[in-house]
Write an enzyme that holds these catalytic residues in place. Structure first.
Site, PDB file in Angstrom:
ATOM      1  N   ALA A  67       0.829  -1.204   0.000  1.00 27.83           N
ATOM      2  CA  ALA A  67       0.000   0.000   0.000  1.00 27.83           C
ATOM      3  C   ALA A  67       0.866   1.258   0.000  1.00 27.83           C
ATOM      4  O   ALA A  67       0.473   2.298  -0.529  1.00 27.83           O
ATOM      5  CB  ALA A  67      -0.937  -0.003   1.208  1.00 27.83           C
ATOM      6  N   GLU A  76      11.941 -10.073 -10.137  1.00 32.72           N
ATOM      7  CA  GLU A  76      13.333 -10.472 -10.363  1.00 32.72           C
ATOM      8  C   GLU A  76      14.158 -10.361  -9.094  1.00 32.72           C
ATOM      9  O   GLU A  76      15.025 -11.200  -8.817  1.00 32.72           O
ATOM     10  CB  GLU A  76      13.963  -9.590 -11.452  1.00 32.72           C
ATOM     11  CG  GLU A  76      13.357  -9.777 -12.835  1.00 32.72           C
ATOM     12  CD  GLU A  76      12.179  -8.849 -13.117  1.00 32.72           C
ATOM     13  OE1 GLU A  76      11.471  -8.464 -12.166  1.00 32.72           O
ATOM     14  OE2 GLU A  76      11.971  -8.517 -14.299  1.00 32.72           O
ATOM     15  N   CYS A 116      16.408  -3.758 -11.107  1.00 28.79           N
ATOM     16  CA  CYS A 116      16.620  -5.200 -11.254  1.00 28.79           C
ATOM     17  C   CYS A 116      17.829  -5.497 -12.134  1.00 28.79           C
ATOM     18  O   CYS A 116      18.552  -6.466 -11.908  1.00 28.79           O
ATOM     19  CB  CYS A 116      15.367  -5.862 -11.823  1.00 28.79           C
ATOM     20  SG  CYS A 116      13.999  -5.875 -10.630  1.00 28.79           S
TER      21      CYS A 116
END
Ligand code: THU
Length: 162
Positions: A67, A76, A116
């Site tokens: 949230a 990943e 990532c």
């Protein structure tokens, strides 16, 4: 004096999963299957990743949102954290990444976000082995890249810390 350095890489593009070698097709199918385990109630964009490790094990990851939006973690990095926690030091041969878009289409490959990419590049350096990436939606073209770190040229790495 000015010198120029060209940086390039190749991505293999398959028109569908039917053209993939068996092992890659199976890994992509597993990535597509785990997307349903993602927790993405805010973006409705479910991402699933599966790693085939050098020790023969497979590990899965899905995006986990919050949230408080920035707290969310991509599939990943959930995956890599799990690999490094369960099998520290073990090389990752291949990661398949897929997604399902509840509000849209899932008919083309996605590639990892910038954060990532940094994590993938560090994992390659850590175990001294490139990670192959298989990227595809639920259907359509499949991209295969031989070294995830190629997605982040001129990257910052441990060696820069001196
Ligand atoms: N996401 C991933 O998990 N991996 C990617 O490669 C791209 C984006 C997630 C983050 C967020 O939960 C949702 O997808 C929408 O950006």
């Amino acid at each position: 004096m000015i010198t120029k350095k060209d940086i390039h890489f190749s991505v293999a593009i398959y028109s569908s999963d039917e053209e993939l070698p068996r092992g890659d097709a199976d890994l992509l199918a597993a990535a597509r299957a785990v997307t349903k385990l993602a927790y993405a109630p805010y973006s409705h964009f479910l991402v699933g990743a599966v790693a085939a490790l050098a020790n023969g094990k497979t590990v899965t990851g899905t995006n986990q949102e919050n949230a408080s939006y920035p707290v969310g973690i991509c599939a990943e990095r959930v995956l890599l954290s799990s690999v490094a926690s369960q099998y520290p030091g073990v090389a990752v041969n291949t990661i398949a990444i897929s997604y399902d878009n509840i509000d849209g289409q899932s008919d083309h490959p996605i590639s990892p976000c910038g954060i990532c990419r940094q994590s993938l590049a560090e994992y390659e350096e850590r175990v001294k082995q490139p990670i192959r990436l298989i990227m595809s939606g639920m259907k359509g073209e499949v991209y295969i890249l031989e070294k995830a770190g190629q997605l982040l040229p001129l990257s910052f790495s441990a060696s820069d810390l001196g």
